[in-house]
Write a protein that holds these residues in place. Structure first.
Motif, PDB file in Angstrom:
ATOM      1  N   ALA A   9       0.282  -1.147  -0.130  1.00 18.11           N
ATOM      2  CA  ALA A   9       0.093   0.312   0.158  1.00 18.11           C
ATOM      3  C   ALA A   9       0.825   1.650   0.228  1.00 18.11           C
ATOM      4  O   ALA A   9       0.470   2.549  -0.497  1.00 18.11           O
ATOM      5  CB  ALA A   9      -0.700  -0.558   1.189  1.00 18.11           C
ATOM      6  N   VAL A  15      -2.952   6.308  -4.843  1.00 18.14           N
ATOM      7  CA  VAL A  15      -4.468   5.540  -5.474  1.00 18.14           C
ATOM      8  C   VAL A  15      -5.693   5.787  -4.337  1.00 18.14           C
ATOM      9  O   VAL A  15      -5.532   6.085  -2.861  1.00 18.14           O
ATOM     10  CB  VAL A  15      -4.382   3.965  -5.615  1.00 18.14           C
ATOM     11  CG1 VAL A  15      -5.451   3.580  -5.912  1.00 18.14           C
ATOM     12  CG2 VAL A  15      -2.974   3.526  -6.950  1.00 18.14           C
ATOM     13  N   ARG A  17      -8.973   5.719  -1.674  1.00 24.50           N
ATOM     14  CA  ARG A  17     -10.199   4.897  -2.042  1.00 24.50           C
ATOM     15  C   ARG A  17     -11.217   5.490  -1.961  1.00 24.50           C
ATOM     16  O   ARG A  17     -11.778   6.937  -1.196  1.00 24.50           O
ATOM     17  CB  ARG A  17      -9.998   4.501  -0.387  1.00 24.50           C
ATOM     18  CG  ARG A  17      -8.886   3.925   0.287  1.00 24.50           C
ATOM     19  CD  ARG A  17      -9.269   2.269  -0.686  1.00 24.50           C
ATOM     20  NE  ARG A  17     -10.003   1.057   0.783  1.00 24.50           N
ATOM     21  CZ  ARG A  17     -10.348  -0.410  -0.074  1.00 24.50           C
ATOM     22  NH1 ARG A  17      -9.723  -0.432  -1.115  1.00 24.50           N
ATOM     23  NH2 ARG A  17     -10.875  -0.344   1.097  1.00 24.50           N
ATOM     24  N   ALA A  31      -9.946   5.989 -12.427  1.00 28.50           N
ATOM     25  CA  ALA A  31      -9.085   4.184 -12.396  1.00 28.50           C
ATOM     26  C   ALA A  31      -8.489   4.606 -14.104  1.00 28.50           C
ATOM     27  O   ALA A  31      -7.095   4.577 -13.980  1.00 28.50           O
ATOM     28  CB  ALA A  31      -9.704   3.227 -11.745  1.00 28.50           C
ATOM     29  N   GLN A  50      -3.949  -3.085  -7.458  1.00 30.31           N
ATOM     30  CA  GLN A  50      -4.441  -2.166  -5.982  1.00 30.31           C
ATOM     31  C   GLN A  50      -5.391  -1.697  -5.958  1.00 30.31           C
ATOM     32  O   GLN A  50      -6.186  -0.986  -5.445  1.00 30.31           O
ATOM     33  CB  GLN A  50      -2.966  -0.655  -6.596  1.00 30.31           C
ATOM     34  CG  GLN A  50      -3.097  -0.451  -4.773  1.00 30.31           C
ATOM     35  CD  GLN A  50      -3.043  -0.577  -3.625  1.00 30.31           C
ATOM     36  OE1 GLN A  50      -2.189  -1.501  -3.296  1.00 30.31           O
ATOM     37  NE2 GLN A  50      -4.071  -0.618  -2.610  1.00 30.31           N
ATOM     38  N   LEU A  51      -5.576  -0.973  -7.717  1.00 26.55           N
ATOM     39  CA  LEU A  51      -7.493   0.001  -8.059  1.00 26.55           C
ATOM     40  C   LEU A  51      -8.303  -1.565  -8.077  1.00 26.55           C
ATOM     41  O   LEU A  51      -9.194  -0.873  -7.511  1.00 26.55           O
ATOM     42  CB  LEU A  51      -6.859   0.527  -9.343  1.00 26.55           C
ATOM     43  CG  LEU A  51      -6.709   1.474  -9.555  1.00 26.55           C
ATOM     44  CD1 LEU A  51      -5.877   2.169 -10.711  1.00 26.55           C
ATOM     45  CD2 LEU A  51      -6.728   3.081  -9.213  1.00 26.55           C
ATOM     46  N   SER A  54      -9.316  -1.717  -4.551  1.00 28.74           N
ATOM     47  CA  SER A  54     -10.671  -0.330  -4.257  1.00 28.74           C
ATOM     48  C   SER A  54     -11.614   0.038  -5.025  1.00 28.74           C
ATOM     49  O   SER A  54     -12.846   0.640  -4.602  1.00 28.74           O
ATOM     50  CB  SER A  54      -9.595   1.073  -4.862  1.00 28.74           C
ATOM     51  OG  SER A  54      -8.264   1.307  -3.803  1.00 28.74           O
ATOM     52  N   LEU A  55     -11.688  -1.152  -5.676  1.00 30.92           N
ATOM     53  CA  LEU A  55     -12.758  -0.313  -6.859  1.00 30.92           C
ATOM     54  C   LEU A  55     -14.240  -1.965  -6.861  1.00 30.92           C
ATOM     55  O   LEU A  55     -15.329  -1.526  -6.489  1.00 30.92           O
ATOM     56  CB  LEU A  55     -12.585  -0.042  -8.328  1.00 30.92           C
ATOM     57  CG  LEU A  55     -11.770   0.773  -8.787  1.00 30.92           C
ATOM     58  CD1 LEU A  55     -11.526   0.909 -10.798  1.00 30.92           C
ATOM     59  CD2 LEU A  55     -13.411   2.217  -8.506  1.00 30.92           C
ATOM     60  N   GLU A  60     -10.105  -7.815  -0.979  1.00 30.34           N
ATOM     61  CA  GLU A  60      -9.648  -7.467  -0.216  1.00 30.34           C
ATOM     62  C   GLU A  60      -8.186  -7.506  -0.997  1.00 30.34           C
ATOM     63  O   GLU A  60      -6.999  -7.111  -0.176  1.00 30.34           O
ATOM     64  CB  GLU A  60      -9.762  -8.172   1.297  1.00 30.34           C
ATOM     65  CG  GLU A  60     -11.008  -8.259   1.875  1.00 30.34           C
ATOM     66  CD  GLU A  60     -11.433  -9.389   3.016  1.00 30.34           C
ATOM     67  OE1 GLU A  60     -10.835 -10.437   3.408  1.00 30.34           O
ATOM     68  OE2 GLU A  60     -12.507  -9.183   3.397  1.00 30.34           O
ATOM     69  N   THR A  79      -1.029  -8.084  -4.384  1.00 35.58           N
ATOM     70  CA  THR A  79      -1.101  -6.962  -2.821  1.00 35.58           C
ATOM     71  C   THR A  79      -0.814  -7.380  -2.388  1.00 35.58           C
ATOM     72  O   THR A  79      -0.592  -7.367  -1.339  1.00 35.58           O
ATOM     73  CB  THR A  79      -3.094  -7.147  -3.192  1.00 35.58           C
ATOM     74  OG1 THR A  79      -3.153  -7.761  -3.178  1.00 35.58           O
ATOM     75  CG2 THR A  79      -3.170  -5.866  -4.448  1.00 35.58           C
TER      76      THR A  79
END
Length: 247
Positions: A9, A15, A17, A31, A50-51, A54-55, A60, A79
């Motif tokens: 992270a 990036v 949230r 994005a 990583q996105l 978030s998306l 997780e 990740t």
């Protein structure tokens, strides 16, 4: 073989949230902007996993792997070490319960690995909900984005819809980054061959056509790529006490 990447992270403080209440179109646009800012395929893959966390609602962890026809599979970006371990094991000693479905379908879901795939890398790692999405496909290989959650039955139709829309943006960004990298490599190769040709012209006292012909013949004779031979000549020329190329 493509390089492998682990993403933490801290590497992606830029990036966001995305806050609740944003329209999906706005989120995907943001994005896509970040994906297209990456200049290499590897950078695009790292950003994509990583996105995805978030998306995609409920996600997780995430990973991207290449699935070859047969048994060869490679995890390219992840990740979390748990994902890398699970996907590597699934690509080696045992099949991934979802990936083979993506040869004929764009998406596959596992509601609870503990119930549906007990004793596998996923259930052993505590990755109970799994959503796999096809990024790229041809006759020989698949590129797959997979999101995970530790709770069962996390990925519903909404998560699937967002995931499919997101993978379209990832696929486009990956194509763009790949084309950019290929163009850059082609330009570097052209410049390298030009340098080698110039060195041969000077050392062998011949014109450009003759120097290039000599380079091509040497490449064929030694069964070495033209680019690699050119690199060898340039490196030898730049090294202290480098020897002139043989006629």
């Amino acid at each position: 073989m493509p390089k492998r990447f682990v993403v933490t992270a801290s590497e992606f403080t830029d990036v966001p949230r995305f806050p609740a209440g944003y329209e999906l179109a706005e989120v995907l646009t943001a994005a896509a902007r970040q994906l297209h800012e990456r200049v290499t395929p590897n950078g695009t893959l790292r950003t994509a996993v990583q996105l995805a966390v978030s998306l995609v609602p409920g996600a997780e962890q995430a990973g991207i792997s290449v699935v070859e026809r047969g048994s060869q599979r490679r995890t390219l970006a992840w990740t979390d070490e748990t994902v890398r371990t699970a996907e590597s094991r699934a690509g080696g000693r045992e099949p991934h319960p979802l990936w083979d479905r993506l040869w004929t379908a764009p998406v596959a879901r596992l509601e609870d690995s503990l119930a549906e795939a007990p004793g596998t890398a996923l259930s052993d790692s505590g990755l109970r909900s799994v959503l796999s999405l096809r990024l790229r496909a041809d006759r020989r290989s698949l590129t797959v984005l997979t999101t995970y959650a530790r709770r069962p039955r996390v990925f519903d139709e909404d998560a699937t819809r967002v995931g499919r829309l997101f993978t379209q943006h990832v696929s486009l960004a990956l194509d763009t980054a790949t084309e950019r990298e290929q163009l850059t490599e082609a330009m570097r190769t052209r410049d390298l061959i030009g340098q080698a040709t110039g060195i041969l012209m000077e050392r062998m006292e011949i014109d450009a056509a003759g120097a290039f012909e000599s380079l091509v013949k040497a490449s064929q004779r030694e069964n070495v790529k033209l680019r690699d031979l050119a690199r060898r000549i340039v490196d030898a020329h730049e090294a202290p006490g480098g020897r002139p190329a043989e006629r």
